[in-house]
Structure formats: C-alpha cells, structure tokens
Design an enzyme around this catalytic site. Structure first.
Site, PDB file in Angstrom:
ATOM      1  CB  ALA A  10      -0.934  -0.024   1.202  1.00  0.00           C
ATOM      2  N   GLY A  11       1.988   1.175  -0.687  1.00  0.00           N
ATOM      3  CA  GLY A  11       2.887   2.322  -0.802  1.00  0.00           C
ATOM      4  C   GLY A  11       2.398   3.258  -1.899  1.00  0.00           C
ATOM      5  CB  VAL A  13       3.200   1.719  -7.168  1.00  0.00           C
ATOM      6  CG1 VAL A  13       2.522   1.026  -8.343  1.00  0.00           C
ATOM      7  CG2 VAL A  13       4.460   2.432  -7.638  1.00  0.00           C
ATOM      8  N   GLY A  14       0.951   1.217  -5.042  1.00  0.00           N
ATOM      9  CA  GLY A  14      -0.225   0.429  -4.652  1.00  0.00           C
ATOM     10  C   GLY A  14      -1.418   1.299  -4.297  1.00  0.00           C
ATOM     11  NE  ARG A  82      14.784   2.481 -10.946  1.00  0.00           N
ATOM     12  CZ  ARG A  82      15.089   2.898 -12.166  1.00  0.00           C
ATOM     13  NH1 ARG A  82      16.338   2.917 -12.563  1.00  0.00           N
ATOM     14  NH2 ARG A  82      14.143   3.294 -12.995  1.00  0.00           N
ATOM     15  CG  ASN A  95      12.019  -5.388  -4.344  1.00  0.00           C
ATOM     16  OD1 ASN A  95      11.897  -5.090  -3.152  1.00  0.00           O
ATOM     17  ND2 ASN A  95      11.937  -4.491  -5.314  1.00  0.00           N
ATOM     18  CB  VAL A 118       3.663  -3.615 -10.029  1.00  0.00           C
ATOM     19  CG1 VAL A 118       4.137  -2.181 -10.226  1.00  0.00           C
ATOM     20  CG2 VAL A 118       2.292  -3.798 -10.688  1.00  0.00           C
ATOM     21  NE  ARG A 151       8.119   6.541 -16.990  1.00  0.00           N
ATOM     22  CZ  ARG A 151       8.493   5.701 -16.039  1.00  0.00           C
ATOM     23  NH1 ARG A 151       9.211   4.628 -16.341  1.00  0.00           N
ATOM     24  NH2 ARG A 151       8.175   5.925 -14.775  1.00  0.00           N
ATOM     25  CG  HIS A 175      10.255  -2.093 -16.499  1.00  0.00           C
ATOM     26  ND1 HIS A 175       9.912  -1.014 -17.274  1.00  0.00           N
ATOM     27  CD2 HIS A 175       9.996  -1.726 -15.218  1.00  0.00           C
ATOM     28  CE1 HIS A 175       9.472  -0.038 -16.484  1.00  0.00           C
ATOM     29  NE2 HIS A 175       9.527  -0.447 -15.239  1.00  0.00           N
TER      30      HIS A 175
HETATM   31  N1  APR Z   1       4.425  -7.618   2.304  1.00  0.00           N
HETATM   32  C1  APR Z   1       3.574  -6.622   2.022  1.00  0.00           C
HETATM   33  N2  APR Z   1       3.969  -5.374   1.760  1.00  0.00           N
HETATM   34  C2  APR Z   1       5.280  -5.121   1.809  1.00  0.00           C
HETATM   35  C3  APR Z   1       6.232  -6.124   2.104  1.00  0.00           C
HETATM   36  C4  APR Z   1       5.754  -7.429   2.348  1.00  0.00           C
HETATM   37  N3  APR Z   1       6.593  -8.433   2.649  1.00  0.00           N
HETATM   38  N4  APR Z   1       7.458  -5.565   2.057  1.00  0.00           N
HETATM   39  C5  APR Z   1       7.291  -4.270   1.757  1.00  0.00           C
HETATM   40  N5  APR Z   1       5.973  -3.983   1.607  1.00  0.00           N
HETATM   41  C6  APR Z   1       5.339  -2.698   1.328  1.00  0.00           C
HETATM   42  C7  APR Z   1       6.011  -1.550   2.056  1.00  0.00           C
HETATM   43  O1  APR Z   1       5.617  -1.515   3.408  1.00  0.00           O
HETATM   44  C8  APR Z   1       5.527  -0.346   1.261  1.00  0.00           C
HETATM   45  O2  APR Z   1       4.368   0.219   1.818  1.00  0.00           O
HETATM   46  O3  APR Z   1       5.455  -2.351  -0.040  1.00  0.00           O
HETATM   47  C9  APR Z   1       5.219  -0.938  -0.128  1.00  0.00           C
HETATM   48  C10 APR Z   1       6.063  -0.352  -1.243  1.00  0.00           C
HETATM   49  O4  APR Z   1       5.737   0.979  -1.365  1.00  0.00           O
HETATM   50  P1  APR Z   1       6.800   2.139  -1.671  1.00  0.00           P
HETATM   51  O5  APR Z   1       7.980   1.961  -0.786  1.00  0.00           O
HETATM   52  O6  APR Z   1       6.051   3.424  -1.639  1.00  0.00           O
HETATM   53  O7  APR Z   1       7.289   1.808  -3.147  1.00  0.00           O
HETATM   54  P2  APR Z   1       6.489   2.091  -4.520  1.00  0.00           P
HETATM   55  O8  APR Z   1       6.954   3.383  -5.086  1.00  0.00           O
HETATM   56  O9  APR Z   1       5.050   1.863  -4.311  1.00  0.00           O
HETATM   57  O10 APR Z   1       7.087   0.937  -5.447  1.00  0.00           O
HETATM   58  C11 APR Z   1       6.783  -0.419  -5.219  1.00  0.00           C
HETATM   59  O11 APR Z   1       6.875  -1.034  -7.509  1.00  0.00           O
HETATM   60  O12 APR Z   1       7.456   0.268  -9.312  1.00  0.00           O
HETATM   61  C12 APR Z   1       7.879  -0.714  -8.428  1.00  0.00           C
HETATM   62  O13 APR Z   1      10.293  -0.408  -8.284  1.00  0.00           O
HETATM   63  C13 APR Z   1       9.058  -0.244  -7.606  1.00  0.00           C
HETATM   64  O14 APR Z   1       9.577  -2.352  -6.631  1.00  0.00           O
HETATM   65  C14 APR Z   1       8.948  -1.111  -6.406  1.00  0.00           C
HETATM   66  C15 APR Z   1       7.434  -1.298  -6.245  1.00  0.00           C
END
Ligand code: APR
Length: 313
Positions: A10-11, A13-14, A82, A95, A118, A151, A175
């Site tokens: 739920a970061g 992208v999510g 990244r 990852n 993703v 893009r 990608h």
């Molecule tokens: N289970 C569930 N969620 C997790 C876990 C896990 N084991 N490990 C990490 N997360 C969650 C993090 O807590 C965080 O909220 O995944 C989320 C990732 O969100 P961001 O850090 O905001 O990253 P984001 O920009 O959303 O990118 C996520 O997508 O585009 C790709 O390269 C990018 O690999 C990255 C992914």
C-alpha cells in the site's frame, strides 16, 4: 456480482492504483501491507473520498491476506523502490524475498486469481511469481510495457504538440535500459512518427524513454514514479475485468515467440478475462531482433543472479 482487485503493497504505487481502480469504478479493492496500520489508514482515507468522487466501491485495508479472498486480480507492488543511482536490478535481493512471501500468501487465499506483477526488477519478479505460484502462464504476467509506452507516447506528443491520447506506440523487451522502443510501430492518429519527426529527434526520445524511470528517481530522490505506473496498472486491470481484449505490451513468459523461450519479456499481448489470451508476434528488422535478444539475455542474467542467491527456480 461484484469484482475484487487486491493490491499487495500500500505504498505509492499500490495506493495510487487503488485510487484509480476505485475512481474508474473497475472493482472493489483490498489493500494489504506488512506495515501495521498503513493499508487500513489508506483504505479508510480512500473510502472517505467516495461520497465526493461519486463511486460506491468497497475499499478495505489490512495486514492480513484474509481480505484478498475471492479476488479476481491480485496486483503485487510490495517491495522497495529505487533511490538515485540505483538500477532496477539492484533491488533484486530484497524484492525477491518480499515477492516470495507475498506469493505464498496470495496463493493460499486466492488460488484462482490473475497475478499482475509490478515489483522490480519486473521481468525477474514475474518469473519468480510464475515459478512459485504454480499458476498457468496466462495468469501470471507483469506491468512494464504500458508504462514504458506511456512515457514514449507522452514525449512524442510533447515533441509534436499534439494530444497524447492520439499517439500509439510499442515498446518490447525487458523493463530496463535494454528495452526496445519501436518507432516503426509508433503512430499519431495512424500516421507513422517516422513521417512526422526527424530521426535525430526520435533517437533522443527513445533514449529519454529508456531512462524515463531514472529521470524521475533523480528528482524525487527518496522513491520512484507512481502516477503513471498506477495508470498503467488500471488500464491492464480494466482490459482483464471488462474482457476488452486490448493489445497491450505485457511481460509474459515466451514459449518460442520471437525465437525465445523460458524468459519473461515485454511483448504485445491480448488481455482479457482469462488473462494473457494471445501473444502477438511482430515482424522485426535485423537490428530490432538483435536488440530484443540482447534484452532477453539481460533478463536471463538477472534470473541467473537469482539462482546464485540460492533460489531454486
Ligand atoms: N508484504 C507486504 N507489503 C510489503 C512487504 C511485504 N513483505 N514488504 C514491503 N511492503 C510494502 C512496504 O511496506 C511499502 O508500503 O510495499 C510498499 C512499497 O511501497 P513504496 O515503498 O512506496 O514503493 P512504490 O513506489 O510503491 O514501489 C513499489 O513497484 O514500481 C515498483 O520499483 C518499484 O519495486 C517497487 C514497487
């Protein structure tokens, strides 16, 4: 019948994908994140926007995968993003572990779901998800090409001062820096861009597309792009849930197409209710074919690293 999309992670992208899916009235959304309270908080916030936005979508958040039960599609965005100076491949070790944990949980609660990957490095995490889930190839694939073409399309539209939507484009391959944008298969309202733009300009746009993600990371510093990735996710989800059968560049397991097998790579695919329903084989020039092969070799070398890290895939 209500349809449901689960989003793991739920970061940036999510959560943005959840917003788009609910606001486009595509499905109910279940958000899961390992960080306590994060998915619950974002889901609650999103639910409170519903009266103003005018949709009636159910949006739940939890640390538990129980809420994913009955999902039609599961989008995996869990993982780290990244930072400046990093390549997507640098995310592999951390990852891969996260994706493995996510897939185990998803398979247990939603064994019939379609998996849209993703998390980066995309073509490799998709391979891992395919191997670990045991799902058929049609139900495990990755989002990258729609973003890369978006893009490419945006830059072409800017160069021509034209509506971005009228620009259609195709990008093949992994990608990453080895992706293969195809100017020959890119058009504006049916007109090949090769008739509208200088070769030099096209070359510069191709180069900027390859570096499109890194350009944003450099500005953001603490993370990577998420608005356009979320748009790309929503478009792929729409094609699946509405059985639109759109032809979208998708990271799929190749089984001999383009002379390649046993590697996930971006190619045009028909996305419908059954997931990847068909892979389209384009005629490529010698140079394009060579570039695609180089891209496949790059993805393979990252999969080899995964094996060196101890993954039996
Ligand atoms: N289970 C569930 N969620 C997790 C876990 C896990 N084991 N490990 C990490 N997360 C969650 C993090 O807590 C965080 O909220 O995944 C989320 C990732 O969100 P961001 O850090 O905001 O990253 P984001 O920009 O959303 O990118 C996520 O997508 O585009 C790709 O390269 C990018 O690999 C990255 C992914």
């Amino acid at each position: 019948m209500r349809v449901k999309v689960s989003i793991i992670g739920a970061g940036q992208v999510g959560a943005t994908a959840a917003l788009r899916i609910a606001e486009q009235d595509l499905a109910d959304v279940a958000l899961v994140d390992v960080v306590k309270g994060l998915a619950r908080g974002k889901a609650l916030d999103l639910r409170q926007s519903a009266p103003v936005e005018g949709h009636a979508r159910r949006i739940e958040g939890s640390e538990s995968y129980r809420i994913c039960k009955g999902s039609d599609v599961v989008v995996v965005t869990a993982g780290v993003a990244r930072k400046p100076g990093m390549s997507r491949d640098d995310l592999l070790q951390i990852n891969a572990k996260i994706v493995a944990e996510v897939i185990e949980n998803v398979v247990a609660v939603a064994p019939e779901a379609i998996l849209l990957m993703v998390t980066n490095p995309l073509d490799v995490t998709t391979y891992l998800a395919y191997k670990l889930s045991g799902f058929p190839r049609s139900r495990v694939f990755g989002m990258a090409g729609v973003l890369d073409t978006a893009r490419f399309r945006a830059f072409i539209a800017e160069a021509l001062n034209t509506a971005p939507e009228d620009v259609q484009a195709m990008v093949l391959g992994g990608h990453g820096d080895t992706m293969v944008p195809l100017p020959r298969y890119s058009t504006v309202s049916g007109i090949p861009i090769t008739q509208l733009l200088d070769r030099k300009v096209i070359r510069a746009i191709v180069q900027r597309t390859r570096q499109g993600g890194a350009e944003i990371v450099k500005y953001l510093k603490t993370g990577s792009a998420y608005y356009a990735p979320a748009s790309a996710i929503a478009q792929m989800v729409a094609s699946i849930l509405k059985d639109q059968k759109r032809i979208l560049p998708t990271s799929v397991l190749l089984t001999g197409q383009y002379g390649l097998r046993n590697v996930f790579l971006g190619v045009p695919a028909v996305l419908g209710a059954r997931g990847v329903e068909k892979v389209i084989e384009l005629q490529l020039s010698v140079a394009e074919r060579k570039a695609l092969k180089r891209s496949a070799e790059h993805v393979r070398s990252t999969v080899a690293q995964l094996k060196q890290l101890g993954w039996e895939v």
